[in-house]
Design a protein around this motif. Sequence first.
Motif, mmCIF file in Angstrom:
data_model
loop_
_atom_site.group_PDB
_atom_site.id
_atom_site.type_symbol
_atom_site.label_atom_id
_atom_site.label_comp_id
_atom_site.label_asym_id
_atom_site.label_seq_id
_atom_site.Cartn_x
_atom_site.Cartn_y
_atom_site.Cartn_z
ATOM 1 N N GLU A 42 39.392 38.658 20.466
ATOM 2 C CA GLU A 42 39.494 37.774 18.986
ATOM 3 C C GLU A 42 38.656 36.424 19.165
ATOM 4 O O GLU A 42 37.886 36.344 17.995
ATOM 5 N N ASN A 43 38.507 35.692 19.642
ATOM 6 C CA ASN A 43 37.292 34.564 19.613
ATOM 7 C C ASN A 43 36.289 34.654 20.938
ATOM 8 O O ASN A 43 37.469 34.451 22.236
ATOM 9 N N LEU A 44 35.598 33.958 20.858
ATOM 10 C CA LEU A 44 34.583 34.000 22.175
ATOM 11 C C LEU A 44 34.400 33.128 22.497
ATOM 12 O O LEU A 44 33.898 32.480 23.812
ATOM 13 N N ASP A 45 34.990 31.747 22.136
ATOM 14 C CA ASP A 45 35.418 30.120 22.508
ATOM 15 C C ASP A 45 36.230 30.433 23.648
ATOM 16 O O ASP A 45 37.253 30.573 24.130
ATOM 17 N N LEU A 46 35.585 29.898 24.891
ATOM 18 C CA LEU A 46 36.292 30.403 26.287
ATOM 19 C C LEU A 46 37.455 29.255 26.501
ATOM 20 O O LEU A 46 38.702 30.161 26.499
#
Length: 304
Positions: A42-46
């Motif tokens: 859903e999200n590439l933010d670590l």
Amino acid sequence: MKAKKDATLATYPINNKVVTFASNGLTLSSDTRATCLALLQENLDLKQLLTNFASIVARIIRPFNIRFQSAHGLFSLNNQEKYLCSNTYNLPLSSTSPRIGSITYQSNKPLMMSEGQLFVELHELLVPCLRHALKFAELNALVFKDHLTNVGNRAYYDESLQRAIEQSCRSQQSLSLMLFDIDDFKPINDNWGHLKGDQVLQHFAAILTKIIRVSDMVFRLGGDEFVLILQPGDQHSVDKVTERLLLEVGKTPFLTELGFSTSIGFAHWVLGQDANQLFATADKKLYTQKAHNMVLKKRNPQPS
């Protein structure tokens, strides 16, 4: 194995898209794997990726404090107490690269064998997403990095100071800004060459990085100007940084042989002050000290 109910689940950032999980024996069902993968992608933010993963673990197994360590730093969720039990897994990147990082689960109960098996299966889903998230973090870091000194650049400073002020407004946390301008930097370039000047900047940036805390940040604004954001920060913090700076410069022959010195300005944030006002206060003190340093050098010139 149905999703477990636990009162402490309320403390975890459970994503509403994760409704029901089930596994056949020790193997996650195909539907469960698909649901997990969709949430992880859903999200590439670590940080968000690992937060989503923690919510999956809490639903399928039970809540854990989760710590992920990699070359990009440390992520920790719900690390508010000491735990009796700890289990660490090295996450493999590929057959040619030993690991992407290590992930640690902390709780007050020992890990059961069936839970360990579920972790292995969940890691198989997590690792490809982690690889993309870390690459994304690496590219982001390049955008905000000064390539000569390897510290934050002007764009990153602007964003970070604004975020720090907003955080201080919410939490009433103290905040200080320190500015640095290398004395007589132009003569270093003129007399020794720009390569020597670049090396001075690199040495100075390395010292600033060494003397600050994990919560502090260092940036190069351009030329020979650097800035530190100290959060929390007060006069004691500024004094300690100045003390460590003088000590480290004195221990660096490359700089002392050039008669290196720097002028310092600082300001402490007060409620209602914006980033430009905070910088202006520190900048005024910087140039007051720079003028003072120039007078001292004229009175006591360095031997040639």
